[in-house]
Design a protein around this motif. Structure first.
Motif, mmCIF file in Angstrom:
data_model
loop_
_atom_site.group_PDB
_atom_site.id
_atom_site.type_symbol
_atom_site.label_atom_id
_atom_site.label_comp_id
_atom_site.label_asym_id
_atom_site.label_seq_id
_atom_site.Cartn_x
_atom_site.Cartn_y
_atom_site.Cartn_z
ATOM 1 N N GLY A 237 0.820 -1.211 0.000
ATOM 2 C CA GLY A 237 0.000 0.000 0.000
ATOM 3 C C GLY A 237 0.848 1.253 0.000
ATOM 4 O O GLY A 237 0.486 2.265 -0.609
ATOM 5 N N LEU A 238 1.986 1.205 0.678
ATOM 6 C CA LEU A 238 2.905 2.344 0.709
ATOM 7 C C LEU A 238 3.743 2.411 -0.561
ATOM 8 O O LEU A 238 3.969 3.489 -1.109
ATOM 9 C CB LEU A 238 3.815 2.247 1.932
ATOM 10 C CG LEU A 238 3.117 2.302 3.296
ATOM 11 C CD1 LEU A 238 4.106 2.000 4.417
ATOM 12 C CD2 LEU A 238 2.462 3.662 3.515
ATOM 13 N N LEU A 239 4.182 1.255 -1.042
ATOM 14 C CA LEU A 239 5.008 1.233 -2.254
ATOM 15 C C LEU A 239 4.252 1.739 -3.473
ATOM 16 O O LEU A 239 4.863 2.198 -4.438
ATOM 17 C CB LEU A 239 5.505 -0.191 -2.518
ATOM 18 C CG LEU A 239 6.495 -0.778 -1.502
ATOM 19 C CD1 LEU A 239 6.781 -2.237 -1.825
ATOM 20 C CD2 LEU A 239 7.792 0.025 -1.489
ATOM 21 N N SER A 240 2.929 1.633 -3.450
ATOM 22 C CA SER A 240 2.138 2.015 -4.623
ATOM 23 C C SER A 240 1.477 3.380 -4.471
ATOM 24 O O SER A 240 0.740 3.811 -5.350
ATOM 25 C CB SER A 240 1.057 0.957 -4.893
ATOM 26 O OG SER A 240 0.194 0.833 -3.782
ATOM 27 N N SER A 241 1.722 4.067 -3.369
ATOM 28 C CA SER A 241 1.102 5.377 -3.135
ATOM 29 C C SER A 241 2.182 6.446 -3.076
ATOM 30 O O SER A 241 2.935 6.530 -2.102
ATOM 31 C CB SER A 241 0.302 5.363 -1.827
ATOM 32 O OG SER A 241 -0.136 6.669 -1.505
ATOM 33 N N ILE A 242 2.235 7.293 -4.103
ATOM 34 C CA ILE A 242 3.281 8.318 -4.131
ATOM 35 C C ILE A 242 3.043 9.380 -3.064
ATOM 36 O O ILE A 242 3.963 10.086 -2.672
ATOM 37 C CB ILE A 242 3.388 8.976 -5.524
ATOM 38 C CG1 ILE A 242 2.037 9.553 -5.961
ATOM 39 C CG2 ILE A 242 3.915 7.997 -6.545
ATOM 40 C CD1 ILE A 242 2.093 10.249 -7.301
ATOM 41 N N GLY A 243 1.798 9.477 -2.583
ATOM 42 C CA GLY A 243 1.513 10.427 -1.517
ATOM 43 C C GLY A 243 1.866 9.864 -0.155
ATOM 44 O O GLY A 243 2.633 10.460 0.610
ATOM 45 N N GLU A 244 1.342 8.664 0.154
ATOM 46 C CA GLU A 244 1.506 8.124 1.501
ATOM 47 C C GLU A 244 2.910 7.585 1.744
ATOM 48 O O GLU A 244 3.361 7.521 2.882
ATOM 49 C CB GLU A 244 0.461 7.041 1.776
ATOM 50 C CG GLU A 244 0.300 6.743 3.247
ATOM 51 C CD GLU A 244 -1.032 6.130 3.622
ATOM 52 O OE1 GLU A 244 -1.299 5.999 4.822
ATOM 53 O OE2 GLU A 244 -1.801 5.766 2.707
ATOM 54 N N SER A 245 3.620 7.200 0.682
ATOM 55 C CA SER A 245 4.990 6.718 0.891
ATOM 56 C C SER A 245 5.877 7.842 1.431
ATOM 57 O O SER A 245 6.825 7.585 2.188
ATOM 58 C CB SER A 245 5.569 6.162 -0.414
ATOM 59 O OG SER A 245 5.596 7.160 -1.422
ATOM 60 N N ALA A 246 5.581 9.079 1.047
ATOM 61 C CA ALA A 246 6.338 10.219 1.585
ATOM 62 C C ALA A 246 5.805 10.612 2.957
ATOM 63 O O ALA A 246 6.572 10.870 3.893
ATOM 64 C CB ALA A 246 6.259 11.397 0.615
ATOM 65 N N TRP A 247 4.488 10.618 3.088
ATOM 66 C CA TRP A 247 3.840 11.010 4.349
ATOM 67 C C TRP A 247 4.279 10.097 5.491
ATOM 68 O O TRP A 247 4.543 10.544 6.606
ATOM 69 C CB TRP A 247 2.335 10.982 4.167
ATOM 70 C CG TRP A 247 1.524 11.098 5.430
ATOM 71 C CD1 TRP A 247 0.902 10.098 6.115
ATOM 72 C CD2 TRP A 247 1.227 12.302 6.153
ATOM 73 N NE1 TRP A 247 0.246 10.581 7.216
ATOM 74 C CE2 TRP A 247 0.433 11.942 7.264
ATOM 75 C CE3 TRP A 247 1.563 13.644 5.982
ATOM 76 C CZ2 TRP A 247 -0.041 12.872 8.184
ATOM 77 C CZ3 TRP A 247 1.094 14.582 6.911
ATOM 78 C CH2 TRP A 247 0.301 14.185 7.980
ATOM 79 N N CYS A 248 4.374 8.792 5.209
ATOM 80 C CA CYS A 248 4.648 7.832 6.282
ATOM 81 C C CYS A 248 6.042 7.995 6.862
ATOM 82 O O CYS A 248 6.319 7.511 7.961
ATOM 83 C CB CYS A 248 4.432 6.403 5.794
ATOM 84 S SG CYS A 248 5.778 5.717 4.792
#
Length: 585
Positions: A237-248
């Motif tokens: 889920g994080l690897l495929s989300s350009i928004g949440e991968s940075a947010w996390c």
């Protein structure tokens, strides 16, 4: 590419109840805009994730043959995944959790073949090929993680659900479909969100399936690895989300050492996650999985396992100490001093041994249910299953004898023995009677008019799990979700924009004359003033071209678009960062 299901040897092993979820991947369904969305996300991900993802991610991209410039085909993925012992299939959105995990148990990666809309390029609650193909597939190239995933599926598909779990699954599936579809009225989304929120707040005690889905979410989907101070990303889920991968990676997200308490931490698929769990290594994931499995009815059995199956109101199996397995919908258990003394199913029931149906004991023999005492005979230290042929003879438990067997818990079986069945160790696992009456006090549980009576032998219930022991005993091909994903609409405006995207794509692939770029850009400005991604792609082609004036015009246009549409300003900036040195943008 034709709409056929490309295969590899692993797919041939799948049972038919799983094959019903597979759909062909029609590659021609992917439009030029879809391809541009894939390319943007993958370029951003590889650029950013090379710094923050577990090293298995970039290694896995190479090993699984996933390309940055083109959406992967199932044929290509299966051909390459075969080399690492896995396969992939396309499905329509979310499928039931038990089925999803059972696919994993067969080393098959489930891929929702649709792709998110441009408007949801950063994140979508609906599973899509970016999430599955670019998120899950690369990490399974790591052998230790791949084995965790397989083992998780093997254990997870046996987890017992509550009747509310399926309601929640359908509610989340519908919400994800509505949120991803274009032009969904807000009131429909609000209504679906309200339904999900209501169920989340009224689930009662978490079932095994709900708990193991939590573990799946906080590891496979949203897991971090390393230390709390310096974690790396491995969750799809994080690897495929350009928004949440940075947010996390910011301090806005609490980092917690991963342990079994994650099983009780629920999640919301529509929101950014407020906390994430960090595992020190992949082997730790397997330790926690085994710790959880040791608490499941799969391994503990007993009265609580039967009660979980009754509460699920779904097809399940109990296994007795002799190895006899009873599969059906369990509706009643009589207990005595915290132990089950009699179990009952309603409707079609099958008896098996070691996951293979006993000859003559399928659903045709037991169409209306099955009941049997569990435990020892009253006043006997020796259980029937432990009796030698000499012991059985001494107690008249032999063919053609009429016996009265009184079990602990006041269950009495009285009738003429017809025959018995033994397991591979020589233990009796089943005794058949005629003219048989079964009672519990004043309650009649079975009477001669109902036919022959088959009594299961087992002093205790050693296991209880979801689904049948033998998948061939029941027709399981009727569990495909009622809802289907909603495809993007074809409009003259959309079709015209697709042509412009395709023109730019062909120019990039052929490295041919860029003379059409000015015409494409003018059409974009005049007819599609809200689209930003194509202007970024045009900028990429112009960077090394001679037309500096047009490049400047496009950059000015993008700057104006950032002011006009502040919600996509960071996406435009991110695209330009990939093209120019950050200092020059």
């Amino acid at each position: 590419m034709n709409a056929t299901i490309e295969t590899n040897p692993l797919l041939e092993r799948l049972p038919k109840h799983l094959k019903q979820f597979i759909k062909p991947q029609d590659y021609s369904d992917y439009s030029p805009i879809n391809q541009a969305v894939w390319r943007y996300v993958m370029r951003k991900n590889v650029d950013y994730l090379s710094k923050v993802a577990h090293h298995s991610y970039l290694d896995g991209l190479k090993k699984t043959g996933i390309q940055i410039d083109s959406i992967p085909s199932m044929y290509g993925m299966n051909r390459i995944l075969t080399e690492i012992g896995w396969a992939a299939v396309a499905v329509d959105g979310f499928i039931p959790p038990n089925a999803f995990m059972e696919f994993q148990a067969y080393n098959v990666l489930v891929i929702a073949s649709d792709i998110r809309q441009l408007e949801h390029i950063e994140y979508t609650p609906a599973p899509d090929i970016i999430h599955e193909g670019a998120g899950h597939a690369p990490i399974i190239a790591n052998p230790e993680y791949a084995e965790y995933l397989r083992r998780f599926g093997e254990i997870g598909c046996k987890a017992i659900s509550s009747h509310k779990d399926y309601q929640m699954y359908e509610a989340i599936r519908l919400l994800s479909i509505l949120k991803e579809a274009e032009d969904t009225p807000q009131e429909k989304i609000d209504e679906a969100e309200k339904a999900v929120a209501y169920l989340q707040n009224n689930m009662g005690e978490l079932s095994e399936m709900a708990q193991i889905r939590n573990l799946h979410w906080w590891t496979v989907e949203y897991g971090l690895i390393g230390t709390v101070e310096n974690p790396k990303i491995y969750g799809a889920g994080l690897l495929s989300s350009i928004g949440e991968s940075a947010w996390c990676m910011t301090d806005n997200v609490k980092k917690i050492p991963y342990d079994i308490s994650a099983a009780n931490q629920n999640f919301d698929i529509t929101q950014l996650q407020p906390q994430l769990y960090v595992t020190p290594n992949f082997s730790h994931l397997s330790l926690i999985l085994e710790e959880f499995a040791n608490k499941m009815a799969l391994r503990t059995g007993g009265l609580s396992g039967i009660q979980k199956l009754i509460h699920s109101n779904a097809l399940g199996t109990i296994e007795l100490s002799t190895g006899l397995q009873i599969s059906g919908v369990f509706t009643n258990v009589i207990e005595e001093e915290g132990k089950p003394v009699y179990i009952q199913t309603t409707g079609k029931t099958a008896l098996s041994y070691r996951e293979k149906e006993l000859v003559g004991h399928g659903t045709l023999t037991h169409p209306d249910g099955f009941g049997s005492p569990i435990g020892k005979l009253k006043g006997f230290n020796l259980a029937i299953e432990d009796m030698s042929p000499k012991d059985l003879q001494a107690y008249n438990i032999v063919e053609s004898e009429t016996v009265k067997l009184e079990f602990e818990g006041n269950i009495i079986v009285e009738g003429e023995i017809i025959t018995g069945s033994r397991n591979l160790h020589g233990e009796i696992i089943l005794i058949s009677f005629k003219n048989c009456t079964v009672t519990h006090g004043e309650t009649i549980l079975f009477q001669p008019e109902w036919g022959n009576y088959d009594m299961a032998i087992g002093k205790k219930v050693v296991s209880a799990f979801s689904g049948p022991a033998d998948v061939n005993s029941f027709d399981l091909t009727n569990t495909v979700p009622k809802t289907t994903t909603i495809k993007a609409k074809h409009t003259p405006e959309r079709d015209d924009l697709e042509v412009l995207y395709q023109t730019v794509r062909l120019m990039r692939e052929s490295k041919d004359s860029r003379s059409q770029l000015k015409t494409v850009f003018e059409k974009l400005q005049n007819n599609h003033p809200n689209d930003w991604l194509l202007a970024v792609e045009i900028t990429e082609l112009l960077k090394d071209a001679d037309d500096k004036q047009l490049l400047q015009e496009v950059l000015v246009y993008l700057d104006q678009l950032k002011q006009k549409r502040p919600e996509v300003a960071h996406l435009i900036a991110g695209g330009l960062d990939l093209i120019f040195d950050k200092e020059a943008v």
